[in-house]
Design a protein around this motif. Structure first.
Motif, PDB file in Angstrom:
ATOM      1  N   ARG A 156       0.832  -1.212   0.000  1.00 27.61           N
ATOM      2  CA  ARG A 156       0.000   0.000   0.000  1.00 27.61           C
ATOM      3  C   ARG A 156       0.860   1.252   0.000  1.00 27.61           C
ATOM      4  NH1 ARG A 156      -0.014   3.550   4.062  1.00 27.61           N
ATOM      5  NH2 ARG A 156      -0.343   1.925   5.619  1.00 27.61           N
ATOM      6  N   TRP A 157       1.951   1.233   0.772  1.00 25.09           N
ATOM      7  CA  TRP A 157       2.818   2.419   0.852  1.00 25.09           C
ATOM      8  C   TRP A 157       3.500   2.668  -0.496  1.00 25.09           C
ATOM      9  CZ3 TRP A 157       6.320   6.076   0.905  1.00 25.09           C
ATOM     10  CH2 TRP A 157       6.253   7.053   1.896  1.00 25.09           C
ATOM     11  N   ILE A 158       3.974   1.597  -1.136  1.00 24.98           N
ATOM     12  CA  ILE A 158       4.622   1.749  -2.438  1.00 24.98           C
ATOM     13  C   ILE A 158       3.630   2.274  -3.469  1.00 24.98           C
ATOM     14  CG2 ILE A 158       5.703   0.473  -4.340  1.00 24.98           C
ATOM     15  CD1 ILE A 158       6.916  -1.393  -2.211  1.00 24.98           C
ATOM     16  N   ASP A 168       7.550   5.028 -11.939  1.00 24.51           N
ATOM     17  CA  ASP A 168       7.699   3.623 -11.577  1.00 24.51           C
ATOM     18  C   ASP A 168       8.881   3.366 -10.651  1.00 24.51           C
ATOM     19  OD1 ASP A 168       5.495   2.903 -13.046  1.00 24.51           O
ATOM     20  OD2 ASP A 168       6.633   2.383 -14.848  1.00 24.51           O
ATOM     21  N   THR A 169       9.960   4.125 -10.812  1.00 22.97           N
ATOM     22  CA  THR A 169      11.133   3.969  -9.948  1.00 22.97           C
ATOM     23  C   THR A 169      11.021   4.957  -8.801  1.00 22.97           C
ATOM     24  OG1 THR A 169      12.533   3.192 -11.756  1.00 22.97           O
ATOM     25  CG2 THR A 169      13.647   4.066  -9.808  1.00 22.97           C
ATOM     26  N   LEU A 170      10.985   4.426  -7.590  1.00 20.29           N
ATOM     27  CA  LEU A 170      10.727   5.230  -6.402  1.00 20.29           C
ATOM     28  C   LEU A 170      11.972   5.265  -5.514  1.00 20.29           C
ATOM     29  CD1 LEU A 170       7.281   3.588  -5.617  1.00 20.29           C
ATOM     30  CD2 LEU A 170       7.702   5.659  -6.962  1.00 20.29           C
ATOM     31  N   ILE A 208      13.389   1.461  -5.454  1.00 20.35           N
ATOM     32  CA  ILE A 208      12.574   0.293  -5.788  1.00 20.35           C
ATOM     33  C   ILE A 208      11.815   0.619  -7.060  1.00 20.35           C
ATOM     34  CG2 ILE A 208      10.547  -1.062  -5.126  1.00 20.35           C
ATOM     35  CD1 ILE A 208      11.441  -0.862  -2.227  1.00 20.35           C
ATOM     36  N   THR A 209      11.918  -0.278  -8.049  1.00 19.95           N
ATOM     37  CA  THR A 209      11.179  -0.108  -9.293  1.00 19.95           C
ATOM     38  C   THR A 209      10.046  -1.118  -9.337  1.00 19.95           C
ATOM     39  OG1 THR A 209      13.143   0.668 -10.482  1.00 19.95           O
ATOM     40  CG2 THR A 209      11.319  -0.161 -11.812  1.00 19.95           C
ATOM     41  N   VAL A 210       8.844  -0.634  -9.559  1.00 20.17           N
ATOM     42  CA  VAL A 210       7.693  -1.534  -9.654  1.00 20.17           C
ATOM     43  C   VAL A 210       7.614  -2.076 -11.069  1.00 20.17           C
ATOM     44  CG1 VAL A 210       5.204  -1.739  -9.428  1.00 20.17           C
ATOM     45  CG2 VAL A 210       6.465  -0.255  -7.863  1.00 20.17           C
ATOM     46  N   THR A 211       7.613  -3.393 -11.197  1.00 20.80           N
ATOM     47  CA  THR A 211       7.574  -4.047 -12.506  1.00 20.80           C
ATOM     48  C   THR A 211       6.215  -4.667 -12.815  1.00 20.80           C
ATOM     49  OG1 THR A 211       8.493  -6.043 -11.463  1.00 20.80           O
ATOM     50  CG2 THR A 211      10.054  -4.521 -12.498  1.00 20.80           C
ATOM     51  N   ASP A 212       5.349  -4.790 -11.818  1.00 18.16           N
ATOM     52  CA  ASP A 212       4.020  -5.376 -12.025  1.00 18.16           C
ATOM     53  C   ASP A 212       3.037  -4.684 -11.090  1.00 18.16           C
ATOM     54  OD1 ASP A 212       1.733  -6.874 -12.335  1.00 18.16           O
ATOM     55  OD2 ASP A 212       2.684  -8.821 -11.962  1.00 18.16           O
ATOM     56  N   TRP A 213       2.414  -3.595 -11.571  1.00 16.27           N
ATOM     57  CA  TRP A 213       1.487  -2.846 -10.731  1.00 16.27           C
ATOM     58  C   TRP A 213       0.241  -3.667 -10.399  1.00 16.27           C
ATOM     59  CZ3 TRP A 213       2.926   1.106  -8.077  1.00 16.27           C
ATOM     60  CH2 TRP A 213       3.967   1.912  -8.539  1.00 16.27           C
ATOM     61  N   THR A 214      -0.272  -4.413 -11.370  1.00 15.67           N
ATOM     62  CA  THR A 214      -1.471  -5.210 -11.128  1.00 15.67           C
ATOM     63  C   THR A 214      -1.216  -6.246 -10.044  1.00 15.67           C
ATOM     64  OG1 THR A 214      -2.189  -4.905 -13.416  1.00 15.67           O
ATOM     65  CG2 THR A 214      -3.181  -6.728 -12.187  1.00 15.67           C
ATOM     66  N   GLY A 215      -0.057  -6.897 -10.128  1.00 14.04           N
ATOM     67  CA  GLY A 215       0.296  -7.892  -9.121  1.00 14.04           C
ATOM     68  C   GLY A 215       0.478  -7.281  -7.746  1.00 14.04           C
TER      69      GLY A 215
END
Length: 248
Positions: A156-158, A168-170, A208-215
């Motif tokens: 949730r925080w990400i 996407d890269t945080l 941290i880079t998110v590679t799968d937002w749906t997941g």
């Protein structure tokens, strides 16, 4: 400089939602400032002189305990104004306002903002809507921290940080996530390792880079969807909200 200021102001979703005729009254009092990570804007009890509309920065409101530990109770990004509600009541800061992600913001003396808000009904309505969003968001955040497991809260925080930054890269470290979630660094390391193994994120030094937002949305708790629903219901002019697949 004026053109750069205009571009930055449009990054803050509340400023972007202000009617042009109302924004003309605000603009002369707005000042573009750079905020750096770790910068403390107000300590508990400080008199609040400025309200901040973050553009590319994230600011946390944390409660400072007697032993020095801090607990996050609010977060302000590009869809927010920081300091106005506190200034509208006691004029004193409820807690410590600290910059968590470096970036720019527009700040305005709270006296000037109050004057314009009181004189412009549409602006008053927009800010009142945001006040309801902030209270509802805080209510949901406190509930989440009390009852949901660390992995869901971390997801949730990400996701919420992506909402505030729009990328996407945080710029996230394990230390930072541990402080925000109120857990040990080793707990965060275990959670992020699980998320990386599942192919949802990729960890690099300091980010941290998110590679799968749906997941990632599927692994979070209901609070993310509820918070998005709150923003849509109470602050309809706010643009750029992602599609919510977990809305109740």
């Amino acid at each position: 400089m004026a053109q750069a200021m205009k571009v930055e102001e449009q990054t803050n979703q509340l400023l972007a939602a202000v009617a042009p005729e109302d924004f003309a009254f605000l603009a002369p009092h707005l000042e573009l400032v750079a905020l750096t990570r770790g910068q403390v804007l107000y300590e508990p009890g400080d008199v609040i002189h400025y309200a901040y509309f973050p553009h590319r920065a994230v600011i946390s409101l944390v409660n400072v305990l007697n032993d020095g530990r801090t607990v996050e109770v609010g977060v302000f990004g590009r869809g927010a104004v920081m300091g106005l509600l506190s200034a509208s009541t006691t004029r004193e800061s409820f807690g410590r306002y600290v910059v968590q992600m470096s970036g720019s913001a527009s700040r305005i003396p709270v006296d000037r903002l109050e004057e314009v808000r009181n004189a412009r009904p549409k602006l008053r309505q927009l800010i009142a809507g945001y006040g309801k969003v902030l209270l509802a968001h805080t209510f949901q955040l406190l509930t989440c921290n009390a009852v949901h497991p660390v992995e869901a809260r971390c997801c949730r925080w990400i996701l919420m940080l992506h909402l505030h930054l729009g990328q996407d890269t945080l710029p996230l470290t394990h230390e930072f996530l541990a402080e925000m979630l109120g857990v040990q660094r080793s707990t965060v390391s275990a959670v992020t390792k699980t998320l990386q193994t599942a192919g949802l994120i990729r960890q690099n030094r300091g980010s941290i880079t998110v590679t799968d937002w749906t997941g990632l949305e599927a692994r979070t708790c209901e609070c993310y969807g509820r918070i998005l629903h709150i923003y849509r219901r109470l602050l309809r002019p706010t643009p750029d909200l992602p599609q919510d697949r977990s809305q109740p």
